[in-house]
Design a protein around this motif. Structure first.
Motif, PDB file in Angstrom:
ATOM      1  N   SER A  71      -8.577 -40.542 -31.971  1.00 32.24           N
ATOM      2  CA  SER A  71      -7.734 -39.669 -32.796  1.00 32.24           C
ATOM      3  C   SER A  71      -7.170 -40.379 -34.021  1.00 32.24           C
ATOM      4  N   GLY A  72      -6.983 -41.700 -33.933  1.00 31.02           N
ATOM      5  CA  GLY A  72      -6.440 -42.433 -35.072  1.00 31.02           C
ATOM      6  C   GLY A  72      -7.322 -42.370 -36.301  1.00 31.02           C
ATOM      7  N   PHE A  73      -8.631 -42.242 -36.101  1.00 26.01           N
ATOM      8  CA  PHE A  73      -9.537 -42.131 -37.243  1.00 26.01           C
ATOM      9  C   PHE A  73      -9.284 -40.832 -38.008  1.00 26.01           C
ATOM     10  N   GLY A  74      -8.793 -39.807 -37.299  1.00 25.50           N
ATOM     11  CA  GLY A  74      -8.432 -38.558 -37.961  1.00 25.50           C
ATOM     12  C   GLY A  74      -7.011 -38.558 -38.469  1.00 25.50           C
ATOM     13  N   LEU A  75      -6.076 -39.077 -37.666  1.00 27.48           N
ATOM     14  CA  LEU A  75      -4.666 -39.084 -38.061  1.00 27.48           C
ATOM     15  C   LEU A  75      -4.411 -39.977 -39.269  1.00 27.48           C
ATOM     16  N   ALA A  76      -5.203 -41.027 -39.428  1.00 25.43           N
ATOM     17  CA  ALA A  76      -5.061 -41.937 -40.576  1.00 25.43           C
ATOM     18  C   ALA A  76      -6.284 -41.836 -41.492  1.00 25.43           C
ATOM     19  N   ARG A  77      -6.866 -40.668 -41.528  1.00 24.48           N
ATOM     20  CA  ARG A  77      -8.103 -40.487 -42.282  1.00 24.48           C
ATOM     21  C   ARG A  77      -7.952 -40.893 -43.741  1.00 24.48           C
ATOM     22  N   ASP A  78      -6.829 -40.554 -44.350  1.00 27.00           N
ATOM     23  CA  ASP A  78      -6.643 -40.864 -45.770  1.00 27.00           C
ATOM     24  C   ASP A  78      -6.646 -42.369 -46.024  1.00 27.00           C
ATOM     25  N   ILE A  79      -6.121 -43.150 -45.067  1.00 24.95           N
ATOM     26  CA  ILE A  79      -6.085 -44.606 -45.247  1.00 24.95           C
ATOM     27  C   ILE A  79      -7.489 -45.184 -45.126  1.00 24.95           C
ATOM     28  N   PHE A  80      -8.249 -44.731 -44.126  1.00 26.32           N
ATOM     29  CA  PHE A  80      -9.633 -45.179 -44.007  1.00 26.32           C
ATOM     30  C   PHE A  80     -10.434 -44.789 -45.245  1.00 26.32           C
ATOM     31  N   ALA A  81     -10.271 -43.525 -45.662  1.00 22.14           N
ATOM     32  CA  ALA A  81     -11.062 -43.020 -46.787  1.00 22.14           C
ATOM     33  C   ALA A  81     -10.696 -43.703 -48.098  1.00 22.14           C
ATOM     34  N   ALA A  82      -9.464 -44.215 -48.210  1.00 19.02           N
ATOM     35  CA  ALA A  82      -9.035 -44.862 -49.452  1.00 19.02           C
ATOM     36  C   ALA A  82      -9.618 -46.260 -49.619  1.00 19.02           C
ATOM     37  N   GLN A  83     -10.174 -46.828 -48.546  1.00 23.91           N
ATOM     38  CA  GLN A  83     -10.757 -48.157 -48.650  1.00 23.91           C
ATOM     39  C   GLN A  83     -12.059 -48.092 -49.459  1.00 23.91           C
ATOM     40  N   PRO A  84     -12.340 -49.113 -50.274  1.00 29.21           N
ATOM     41  CA  PRO A  84     -13.642 -49.128 -50.957  1.00 29.21           C
ATOM     42  C   PRO A  84     -14.790 -48.979 -49.966  1.00 29.21           C
ATOM     43  N   LYS A  85     -14.602 -49.570 -48.791  1.00 31.55           N
ATOM     44  CA  LYS A  85     -15.534 -49.420 -47.690  1.00 31.55           C
ATOM     45  C   LYS A  85     -14.762 -49.723 -46.415  1.00 31.55           C
ATOM     46  N   ALA A  86     -14.738 -48.781 -45.481  1.00 32.17           N
ATOM     47  CA  ALA A  86     -13.916 -48.964 -44.290  1.00 32.17           C
ATOM     48  C   ALA A  86     -14.487 -50.027 -43.363  1.00 32.17           C
ATOM     49  N   ALA A  87     -15.804 -50.065 -43.220  1.00 38.34           N
ATOM     50  CA  ALA A  87     -16.446 -51.015 -42.308  1.00 38.34           C
ATOM     51  C   ALA A  87     -17.874 -51.274 -42.755  1.00 38.34           C
ATOM     52  N   GLU A  88     -18.346 -52.462 -42.443  1.00 36.49           N
ATOM     53  CA  GLU A  88     -19.738 -52.804 -42.771  1.00 36.49           C
ATOM     54  C   GLU A  88     -20.707 -52.151 -41.795  1.00 36.49           C
ATOM     55  N   ARG A  89     -20.292 -52.036 -40.530  1.00 38.30           N
ATOM     56  CA  ARG A  89     -21.161 -51.416 -39.535  1.00 38.30           C
ATOM     57  C   ARG A  89     -20.303 -50.645 -38.526  1.00 38.30           C
ATOM     58  N   VAL A  90     -20.944 -49.669 -37.875  1.00 40.02           N
ATOM     59  CA  VAL A  90     -20.297 -48.886 -36.821  1.00 40.02           C
ATOM     60  C   VAL A  90     -21.244 -48.849 -35.626  1.00 40.02           C
ATOM     61  N   TRP A  91     -20.684 -49.125 -34.444  1.00 41.83           N
ATOM     62  CA  TRP A  91     -21.465 -49.049 -33.209  1.00 41.83           C
ATOM     63  C   TRP A  91     -20.982 -47.889 -32.356  1.00 41.83           C
ATOM     64  N   PHE A  92     -21.939 -47.053 -31.915  1.00 39.45           N
ATOM     65  CA  PHE A  92     -21.691 -45.982 -30.959  1.00 39.45           C
ATOM     66  C   PHE A  92     -22.546 -46.237 -29.719  1.00 39.45           C
ATOM     67  N   ALA A  93     -22.257 -45.509 -28.648  1.00 37.13           N
ATOM     68  CA  ALA A  93     -23.121 -45.539 -27.467  1.00 37.13           C
ATOM     69  C   ALA A  93     -24.368 -44.702 -27.718  1.00 37.13           C
ATOM     70  N   TRP A  94     -25.395 -44.921 -26.933  1.00 37.12           N
ATOM     71  CA  TRP A  94     -26.653 -44.188 -27.067  1.00 37.12           C
ATOM     72  C   TRP A  94     -26.450 -42.685 -26.938  1.00 37.12           C
ATOM     73  N   THR A  95     -25.372 -42.246 -26.270  1.00 36.02           N
ATOM     74  CA  THR A  95     -25.111 -40.824 -26.062  1.00 36.02           C
ATOM     75  C   THR A  95     -24.876 -40.065 -27.358  1.00 36.02           C
ATOM     76  N   GLU A  96     -24.657 -40.786 -28.465  1.00 40.92           N
ATOM     77  CA  GLU A  96     -24.405 -40.145 -29.762  1.00 40.92           C
ATOM     78  C   GLU A  96     -25.625 -40.173 -30.680  1.00 40.92           C
ATOM     79  N   ASP A  97     -26.722 -40.736 -30.212  1.00 41.50           N
ATOM     80  CA  ASP A  97     -27.888 -40.948 -31.073  1.00 41.50           C
ATOM     81  C   ASP A  97     -28.651 -39.644 -31.292  1.00 41.50           C
ATOM     82  N   PRO A  98     -28.719 -39.158 -32.544  1.00 38.22           N
ATOM     83  CA  PRO A  98     -29.424 -37.892 -32.801  1.00 38.22           C
ATOM     84  C   PRO A  98     -30.932 -37.999 -32.614  1.00 38.22           C
ATOM     85  N   ALA A  99     -31.457 -39.217 -32.530  1.00 41.08           N
ATOM     86  CA  ALA A  99     -32.893 -39.403 -32.343  1.00 41.08           C
ATOM     87  C   ALA A  99     -33.263 -39.694 -30.897  1.00 41.08           C
ATOM     88  N   ASP A 100     -32.304 -39.639 -29.998  1.00 37.31           N
ATOM     89  CA  ASP A 100     -32.526 -39.972 -28.597  1.00 37.31           C
ATOM     90  C   ASP A 100     -32.557 -38.680 -27.780  1.00 37.31           C
TER      91      ASP A 100
END
Length: 522
Positions: free
Chosen positions: A90-119
């Motif tokens: 929920s913090g990614f939504g509650l602080a969305r403006d702070i994340f979005a204001a960064q030139p780049k929030a993160a270099e990489r993002v890791w999810f579990a395989w359960t989120e893979d649209p190609a799986d």
């Protein structure tokens, strides 16, 4: 483990306080191999707070501001999202403006395989989960269950489990408004094209940044039975089920949910335990309720099948179970069927979602051990680790390394699901290093406000952790000084070494898991 490369001097884990939810920041400091210049890598694991937490929005904004102050305005090297429960994302939504204001929030993002649209397996999971979420939202609507956070948690507006899942609602097309989808897409956008990875058990990879850590993926499992196994059998966890406790009441009281979601054993139904405060009249009413609604129904054949025969009997005649012969069993229900269905489905979905947790073990340099982040993994997820085969690439032969070895080297454990009853496998904790330190992201008093039955941490889990770590358990709701004092009472030398590695702040507490002075090892 990496044999060559940049020199790592410290690895610190920061746990954010004042929230019943997970938000961790791992900071790796060291020197670049080429010119020995100082370097840092930063990894965020989850960012969330339980729905209904007073001031939760501003709290998460303060957390995210602190994260980027710590990175000195640079992007996080990695954001790890373990699963889609509200108290983890929920913090990614509650602080969305702070994340979005960064030139780049993160270099990489890791999810579990359960989120893979190609799986294909992931898409089947998402299809089934989406149907279940639609049914849950529809049941909430039908039964007038309030799943939005209320000012007064005692009103049970969250119905316990819905607080983890987040608000439940359907759009104009009767599709669930699944807030995690927007958050996940934001994370993909903030990191940029090609920066997202979906991880499966057995993968071995290195965290991004100049000071990468070798990482082993333990869960979530792909086996459907393991994904839905939340309790296991007697002895799997520190939770005392009816099989491990002669007083079945204790088992029910240990459930970290409100009574509406708690199961009852057959023993509890047949032999209700009277309350010491019950008056004679209360006890009489209690006995009547037990006889009418919980005694097993058996057909009375004394006078045949004609209901009129039974109606004409005097008060001394009772059909077995004190229940009229032709009265439908549904009349015994104490609650609206929609609310009962809602509770049962919510419990199953909560447990199944916890078992989709992305579980990672990070290697420390110099054979100094491992850090285990178990998210909210429950029994099925934990049990699956012991059959995982690790490979450096999908086509490479399996490594000789076994999960048992990773556990034996675990010096830091992020406790599963706020210390809940079924999120720390007995076999797993007992196998960990005798030099173990643990962190529990919890707010026990706020948990109790949701329901007096919520125990986070569970007393048996806490007792096992205290024993295994020699009391070195840092909690989000207890000042570090209080924890240090407990350690000192048992072992002053251990307390001094422990205190030297702790940083304490109103917003966070951190622990230096690895430290190497020039010319020394950890």
């Amino acid at each position: 483990m990496r044999e060559t490369g940049p020199l790592v001097d410290t690895i610190t884990v920061r746990m954010y306080r004042k929230l019943l939810g997970d938000c961790f920041l791992i900071t790796v400091t060291g020197r670049n191999a080429a010119d020995q210049s100082p370097s840092k890598s930063h990894i965020m694991i989850d960012c969330g707070v339980l729905q209904g937490t007073p001031g939760g929005g501003e709290l998460m904004r303060a957390v995210v501001r602190d994260v980027y102050e710590h990175t000195e305005g640079k992007p996080l090297d990695l954001i790890v999202v373990t699963h889609e429960h509200h108290d983890h994302i929920s913090g990614f939504g509650l602080a969305r403006d702070i994340f979005a204001a960064q030139p780049k929030a993160a270099e990489r993002v890791w999810f579990a395989w359960t989120e893979d649209p190609a799986d294909a397996d992931a898409q089947e999971y998402q299809r089934v989960y989406g149907h279940a979420l639609t049914a849950l939202a529809a049941l909430a609507e039908e039964a007038k269950v309030q799943t939005q956070a209320a000012a007064d948690p005692a009103a049970e507006s969250l119905l316990g489990l819905a607080g983890f899942s987040g608000p439940l609602a359907l759009d104009g097309n009767r599709k669930p408004l699944r807030g995690s989808r927007k958050i996940y897409q934001d994370l993909r956008d903030w990191a940029g094209s090609g920066a997202t990875q979906y991880l499966s058990p057995g993968q071995v990879l290195t965290t991004p940044g100049a000071l990468g850590l070798t990482t082993y993926v333990l869960g979530p499992p792909r086996d459907k039975e393991q994904l839905t196994n939340s309790l296991g059998k007697a002895g799997d966890t520190y939770f005392a089920t009816a099989k491990t406790s002669s007083a079945g009441v204790a088992a029910r009281q240990d459930m970290p949910f409100s009574p509406r979601h708690a199961w009852r054993t057959a023993e509890q139904i047949r032999n209700p335990v009277p309350s010491a405060s019950e008056s004679a009249g209360d006890r009489q009413r209690s006995d009547w309720l037990h006889d009418r609604y919980f005694r097993p129904y058996a057909r009375c054949t004394e006078d045949g099948d004609d209901p009129a025969d039974h109606k004409s009997k005097d008060d001394n005649h009772k059909c077995a179970g004190d229940f009229s012969l032709h009265e439908p069993q549904a009349y015994r229900m104490l609650d609206k069927i929609e609310r009962s269905q809602f509770s049962n489905l919510a419990l199953r979905m909560d447990s199944n979602t916890n078992n989709t947790s992305l579980v990672l073990a990070f290697d420390l340099p110099d054979d100094a051990g491992t850090m285990l982040f178990a998210a909210d993994a429950q029994v099925g997820n934990w049990e699956s680790w012991f059959s995982v085969e690790f490979r450096s690439t999908p086509d490479a032969p399996a490594l000789k390394l076994k999960t048992e070895e990773l556990l034996a080297r675990t010096r830091f454990y992020k406790v599963g699901h706020h210390g809940s009853h079924n999120a720390t496998l007995t076999r797993g904790l007992e196998a960990m290093s005798d030099d173990l330190v643990a962190m529990i992201p919890t707010d026990a008093e706020f948990a109790k406000k949701q329901s007096s039955a919520w125990q986070m941490p569970n007393p048996r889990v806490d007792e096992a952790l205290q024993r295994k770590t020699r009391h070195r358990v840092l909690r989000g709701d207890i000042p570090a000084a209080q924890t240090i004092a407990v350690v000192e009472a048992a072992d002053p030398d251990l307390a001094r070494a422990f205190e030297a590695r702790i940083g304490d702040h109103d917003l966070w507490v951190e622990y230096c898991v690895y430290r190497r002075e020039p010319g020394e090892t950890a």
